[in-house]
Scaffold this active site. Structure first.
Site, mmCIF file in Angstrom:
data_model
loop_
_atom_site.group_PDB
_atom_site.id
_atom_site.type_symbol
_atom_site.label_atom_id
_atom_site.label_comp_id
_atom_site.label_asym_id
_atom_site.label_seq_id
_atom_site.Cartn_x
_atom_site.Cartn_y
_atom_site.Cartn_z
ATOM 1 C CB ILE A 61 3.113 -2.195 -57.910
ATOM 2 C CG1 ILE A 61 3.943 -1.249 -58.789
ATOM 3 C CG2 ILE A 61 1.638 -1.889 -58.029
ATOM 4 C CD1 ILE A 61 3.637 -1.375 -60.287
ATOM 5 C CB SER A 62 6.055 1.579 -54.545
ATOM 6 O OG SER A 62 6.705 0.674 -53.705
ATOM 7 C CD GLN A 63 1.953 6.735 -52.786
ATOM 8 O OE1 GLN A 63 1.631 6.148 -51.758
ATOM 9 N NE2 GLN A 63 1.552 7.959 -53.058
#
Length: 215
Positions: A61-63
């Site tokens: 999950i991207s920052q």
């Protein structure tokens, strides 16, 4: 499901602003969509830190600041139909759902699509459709799209996706070799052709063709 404390939420939004996420609609959507439910297991307690985290199927999950900057770069209007390539946890699509009329999200991992759908239903996000498929070919049956966002890195902006973008549309995509520095690119499509803007260096998993073997 209890959400973050007011203090945690304030720190989360402050981190977004400090990284350049300044669009009021994007910040409002990211305040409304709790990142917590999209992260399970060991890393759940780190949901409100500005860092990428592992999710199922070897994905991440991207920052949040990168999610915010990519969303901001799309310049979504409330009437737009958006395609997301790479559903992952579903977090990005949930934020898009607060900004656009309709969101289609596609992923090659059936398990991720199934888990994301469960969260969309729990959050009553009725304008998101999640599909299992090969995102590198887009979703021709729903094209054209006003906006396209790709959350995996391609060596070049994929031709089939550019073809599914409306004239006047915007696509945001990380471009570069998977093991080297990638650049976030914004592509604008006009009657005269394509215009490219380099936004910032990023790191994403590579965009792979075909369905995952786990399906």
């Amino acid at each position: 499901m209890s959400g973050p404390s007011p203090e945690t939420k304030m720190q989360f939004l402050y981190a977004l602003r400090s990284k350049g996420v300044t669009d009021a609609r994007v910040l409002s959507a990211m305040e409304e969509i709790d990142r917590g439910p999209f992260i399970r297991g060991l890393f759940a307690e780190r949901a409100y830190e500005d860092m990428p985290l592992p999710i199922n199927c070897g994905q991440t999950i991207s920052q949040p600041s990168v999610v915010g900057l990519m969303t901001q770069a799309l310049q979504i209007s409330p009437r737009d139909k958006v395609l997301e390539v790479g559903t992952g946890s579903g977090y990005q699509a949930a934020i898009l759902s607060k900004l656009a009329r309709r969101v289609y999200t596609i992923d090659r991992h059936r398990r991720l699509v199934h888990e994301a759908r469960e969260i969309f239903e729990a959050l009553d996000l009725t304008n998101v459709t999640a599909v299992t498929g090969d995102g590198s070919f887009g979703l021709p049956e729903q094209a054209p799209f006003d906006r396209i966002i790709v959350t995996a890195a391609a060596e070049d902006p994929p031709g089939p996706l550019l073809a599914q973008l409306k004239i006047g549309g915007i696509m945001v995509v990380p471009v570069g070799q998977s093991d080297a520095v990638q650049t976030l690119i914004r592509v604008r499509k006009s009657e005269d052709g394509l215009e490219y803007d380099e936004l910032r260096p990023v790191r994403f998993v590579p965009l792979l063709e075909g369905l995952s073997r786990e399906n």
